[in-house]
Design an enzyme around this catalytic site. Structure first.
Site, PDB file in Angstrom:
ATOM      1  N   ARG A 255       0.919  -1.287  -0.119  1.00 43.22           N
ATOM      2  CA  ARG A 255       0.129  -0.173  -0.199  1.00 43.22           C
ATOM      3  C   ARG A 255       0.687   1.481   0.138  1.00 43.22           C
ATOM      4  NH1 ARG A 255      -3.774  -1.335   4.950  1.00 43.22           N
ATOM      5  NH2 ARG A 255      -2.000  -2.527   5.415  1.00 43.22           N
TER       6      ARG A 255
ATOM      7  N   TYR B  54      30.778  34.422  -3.367  1.00 43.13           N
ATOM      8  CA  TYR B  54      30.990  32.733  -3.357  1.00 43.13           C
ATOM      9  C   TYR B  54      32.415  32.439  -2.685  1.00 43.13           C
ATOM     10  CZ  TYR B  54      32.079  28.225  -4.768  1.00 43.13           C
ATOM     11  OH  TYR B  54      32.582  26.750  -4.729  1.00 43.13           O
TER      12      TYR B  54
ATOM     13  N   GLY C  14       4.025 -15.194   7.053  1.00 35.74           N
ATOM     14  CA  GLY C  14       3.354 -14.906   8.247  1.00 35.74           C
ATOM     15  C   GLY C  14       4.434 -14.479   9.112  1.00 35.74           C
TER      16      GLY C  14
HETATM   17  C1  UD1 Z   1      -0.477  -8.533  12.835  1.00 36.92           C
HETATM   18  C2  UD1 Z   1      -1.067  -9.337  13.800  1.00 36.92           C
HETATM   19  C3  UD1 Z   1      -2.331  -8.822  14.451  1.00 36.92           C
HETATM   20  C4  UD1 Z   1      -2.116  -7.265  14.939  1.00 36.92           C
HETATM   21  C5  UD1 Z   1      -1.214  -6.596  13.635  1.00 36.92           C
HETATM   22  C6  UD1 Z   1      -0.810  -5.330  14.479  1.00 36.92           C
HETATM   23  C7  UD1 Z   1      -0.496 -11.390  13.172  1.00 36.92           C
HETATM   24  C8  UD1 Z   1      -1.082 -12.731  12.600  1.00 36.92           C
HETATM   25  N1  UD1 Z   1      -1.583 -10.632  13.488  1.00 36.92           N
HETATM   26  O1  UD1 Z   1      -1.281  -8.551  11.669  1.00 36.92           O
HETATM   27  O2  UD1 Z   1      -2.909  -9.274  15.613  1.00 36.92           O
HETATM   28  O3  UD1 Z   1      -3.200  -6.532  15.320  1.00 36.92           O
HETATM   29  O4  UD1 Z   1      -0.029  -7.136  13.371  1.00 36.92           O
HETATM   30  O5  UD1 Z   1      -0.396  -4.421  13.219  1.00 36.92           O
HETATM   31  O6  UD1 Z   1       0.466 -11.356  13.417  1.00 36.92           O
HETATM   32  N2  UD1 Z   1       5.954  -9.471   8.735  1.00 36.92           N
HETATM   33  C9  UD1 Z   1       7.073 -10.391   8.412  1.00 36.92           C
HETATM   34  N3  UD1 Z   1       6.931 -11.518   7.560  1.00 36.92           N
HETATM   35  C10 UD1 Z   1       5.574 -11.908   7.246  1.00 36.92           C
HETATM   36  C11 UD1 Z   1       4.382 -10.969   7.446  1.00 36.92           C
HETATM   37  C12 UD1 Z   1       4.750  -9.980   8.173  1.00 36.92           C
HETATM   38  O7  UD1 Z   1       8.240  -9.826   8.724  1.00 36.92           O
HETATM   39  O8  UD1 Z   1       5.749 -12.979   6.762  1.00 36.92           O
HETATM   40  C13 UD1 Z   1       6.316  -8.330   9.289  1.00 36.92           C
HETATM   41  C14 UD1 Z   1       5.837  -7.033   8.562  1.00 36.92           C
HETATM   42  O9  UD1 Z   1       6.885  -6.533   7.769  1.00 36.92           O
HETATM   43  C15 UD1 Z   1       5.354  -6.181   9.863  1.00 36.92           C
HETATM   44  C16 UD1 Z   1       4.799  -7.155  10.698  1.00 36.92           C
HETATM   45  O10 UD1 Z   1       5.573  -8.276  10.413  1.00 36.92           O
HETATM   46  O11 UD1 Z   1       6.316  -5.484  10.270  1.00 36.92           O
HETATM   47  C17 UD1 Z   1       3.297  -7.162  10.860  1.00 36.92           C
HETATM   48  O12 UD1 Z   1       2.875  -7.775   9.611  1.00 36.92           O
HETATM   49  P1  UD1 Z   1       1.388  -7.378   8.882  1.00 36.92           P
HETATM   50  O13 UD1 Z   1       1.350  -8.233   7.751  1.00 36.92           O
HETATM   51  O14 UD1 Z   1       1.237  -6.137   8.969  1.00 36.92           O
HETATM   52  O15 UD1 Z   1       0.527  -8.194  10.205  1.00 36.92           O
HETATM   53  P2  UD1 Z   1      -0.951  -8.029  10.318  1.00 36.92           P
HETATM   54  O16 UD1 Z   1      -1.586  -9.113   9.255  1.00 36.92           O
HETATM   55  O17 UD1 Z   1      -1.331  -6.674  10.185  1.00 36.92           O
HETATM   56 MG    MG Z   2      -0.176  -4.596   9.442  1.00 35.14          MG
END
Ligand code: UD1
Ligand code: MG
Length: 505
Positions: free
Chosen positions: A19, A383, A84
């Site tokens: 995004r 300058y 994840g």
């Molecule tokens: C996650 C939480 C959610 C929480 C939210 C807060 C989980 C399953 N859910 O959701 O409960 O409310 O954060 O913002 O954890 N990242 C990785 N590798 C990945 C996926 C993500 O490093 O495979 C990192 C992202 O770069 C980011 C963070 O983890 O910094 C959160 O990832 P994001 O995908 O935003 O998590 P949410 O699904 O929003």
């Molecule tokens: Mg997030």
């Protein structure tokens, strides 16, 4: 009260950040003079862990080299193709010593306002309660797409349910979960874990959910099923949990960060006339009773001493400004302004400018790689590049240090207490000794020794009657005639106009 430090912090920064609509990886976007992941790493270090690991995947090389540049001791952990937050965390753990015990904090690379103090508080609460998992939560009117904090009848943390999963269960008419979408307490995604519980639980986490991802939040349910204590610790300061997902949030959090930094400086004794138009990067230091006037930006590693004045409308990047100095309507980068020196208005200080104590760089002056001694003055329209100017020297208005011959740059030295007349050109390399003069309008190409004056311009030659001959019929010729132009020098005439003598004084 003993301070509890975590054994390690894992910063999750592998996500893509679609995004942001940007060719720059999300966590490398900057606010307050640091990248987003830089803020996360800074807070992590404030908590005093033995190990710091950053999990990367998207734009791996760019993020990894940035992390290494910021902190040579940070461990870079690569996430594999399993998606994840749970998998990210597992990959982070793999980078840590296998025999690690104690508390591991997990934070996110896109949550820039989280403070080191909050991480220390999280660690303390976690360890004092003997908890296996402690997460930071926050309460809002509408928890949007955040994971919901589900509590049991006793108000204890039961599990975290992701928004998408809660919505699906409600659509499926599951009565036990009908209310979950409406829960106002959400998971910030910042946790303290007992590392052994975390390792073990993560091996049990699957991908059977709406997003097909390995959820870190599943660890909470697993730990609870094992009979361990799990805690949701609400944080009142919501902004510390806010993540950046798009450029609107980037600006909003940048503004809030700035508000916090500016407020901290005012509490420390800095006078900020207009906090709304003052931008100060996170690493800037400013002394007491320094006045920051409206429209100013203090950026990067800038340091300003005490009782100085900066602004209005001044941008300083990686500059050092001494006590009592004044820098007005100026753009400066990698420059040093000595104590009680004065700069501006409308000055442009480029890298390598060093102005000594009590010196002056005035209006419409551009400097670069210039060492200007104590009390020396470059007051107007100059300058000044690749120069060393001695103590107390004076550079006249409109002087040009011609440092570039089209191929190479050359140096100019002006000695102590020397005086360069207005509108001179110093065609480098030039060495002007101590206590020497250059006559106004000179073009200097070599040396001027101490005590000498160099006059390097053609002599004035006046041609009588030229206007009458060559500009006959013009208003200029009429004015000359009315002034009695006849070739006789005015001082030798007895009808000298009074305003002419006034001009000479
Ligand atoms: C996650 C939480 C959610 C929480 C939210 C807060 C989980 C399953 N859910 O959701 O409960 O409310 O954060 O913002 O954890 N990242 C990785 N590798 C990945 C996926 C993500 O490093 O495979 C990192 C992202 O770069 C980011 C963070 O983890 O910094 C959160 O990832 P994001 O995908 O935003 O998590 P949410 O699904 O929003
Ligand atoms: Mg997030």
């Amino acid at each position: 009260m003993t301070t509890h430090h975590p054994a390690a912090v894992i910063v999750l920064a592998a996500g893509q950040g679609t995004r942001m609509k940007s060719s720059i990886p999300k966590v490398l976007h900057r606010i307050g003079g640091r990248s987003l992941v830089g803020h996360a790493m800074y807070a992590a270090r404030q908590a005093g862990p033995r190990h710091l690991a950053v999990v990367v995947r998207h734009e791996r090389d760019r993020v990894a080299s940035h992390v290494a540049e910021l902190d040579g001791d940070a461990l870079v952990a690569d996430q594999d193709e399993v998606p994840g937050t749970g998998r990210a965390c597992e990959c982070g753990l793999d980078a840590l010593p296998a025999d690690l015990t104690g508390t591991v904090l997990v934070t996110m690379g896109d949550v820039p306002l989280l403070s080191g103090e909050t991480l220390l508080e999280l660690t303390r609460v976690h360890e004092e309660r003997g908890s296996a998992v402690t997460l930071l939560s926050a309460v809002v009117d509408d928890a949007g797409t955040y994971g919901r904090v589900v509590r049991d009848a006793d108000g204890e943390l039961a599990e975290i349910m992701e928004f998408k999963d809660a919505r699906r269960r409600r659509e499926e008419g599951d009565p036990d979960y009908a209310h979950v979408v409406d829960i106002r307490e959400f998971n910030s995604g910042i946790y303290a874990f007992d590392v052994e519980v975390l390792r073990r639980a993560l091996t049990q986490v699957g991908q059977a959910n709406e997003q097909g991802e390995k959820y870190l939040t599943d660890v909470i349910r697993i730990a609870r099923e094992e009979g361990r204590t799990v805690v949701a610790h609400p944080l009142a300061d919501l902004m510390q949990t806010e993540g950046v997902n798009d450029k609107v949030q980037l600006a909003a959090l940048g503004k809030e960060l700035n508000r916090r930094v500016v407020t901290r400086h005012m509490r420390d004794g800095v006078i900020v006339v207009d906090p709304d138009t003052t931008w100060i990067d996170a690493d800037v230091t400013i002394g007491q009773d320094t006045v920051i006037r409206p429209g100013s930006q203090l950026l990067g590693a800038t340091t300003v001493g005490a009782e100085a004045t900066v602004g209005p409308d001044t941008t300083l990047t990686d500059c050092e400004v001494g006590d009592g100095a004044s820098v007005v309507r100026t753009q400066a980068e990698h420059a040093v302004v000595g104590p009680r020196a004065a700069v501006g208005p409308f000055s442009y200080l480029r890298p390598g400018t060093v102005l000594g104590e009590g010196g002056k760089i005035g209006g419409f002056v551009e400097t670069k790689n210039a060492d200007i001694g104590p009390g020396a003055k470059v007051p107007h329209l100059t300058y000044c590049g690749d120069a060393t100017i001695g103590e107390g020297a004076n550079i006249g208005a409109g002087t040009i240090f011609a440092n570039y011959d089209g191929v190479a740059k050359h140096h100019t030295t002006v000695g102590r207490h020397s005086f360069v007349g207005s509108d001179s050109v110093l065609v480098a390399p030039v060495v002007i000794g101590d206590g020497a003069y250059v006559a106004a309008g000179s073009t200097i190409e070599g040396r001027v020794d101490p005590g000498q004056i160099a006059v390097a311009r053609s002599r004035q030659r006046n041609v009588d009657g030229w206007v009458a001959r060559r500009r006959a019929g013009t208003p200029t010729a009429a004015a000359a005639q009315a002034a009695g132009a006849d070739g006789i020098p005015p001082q030798d005439r007895d009808d000298t106009h009074p305003e002419q003598s006034a001009q000479e004084s």
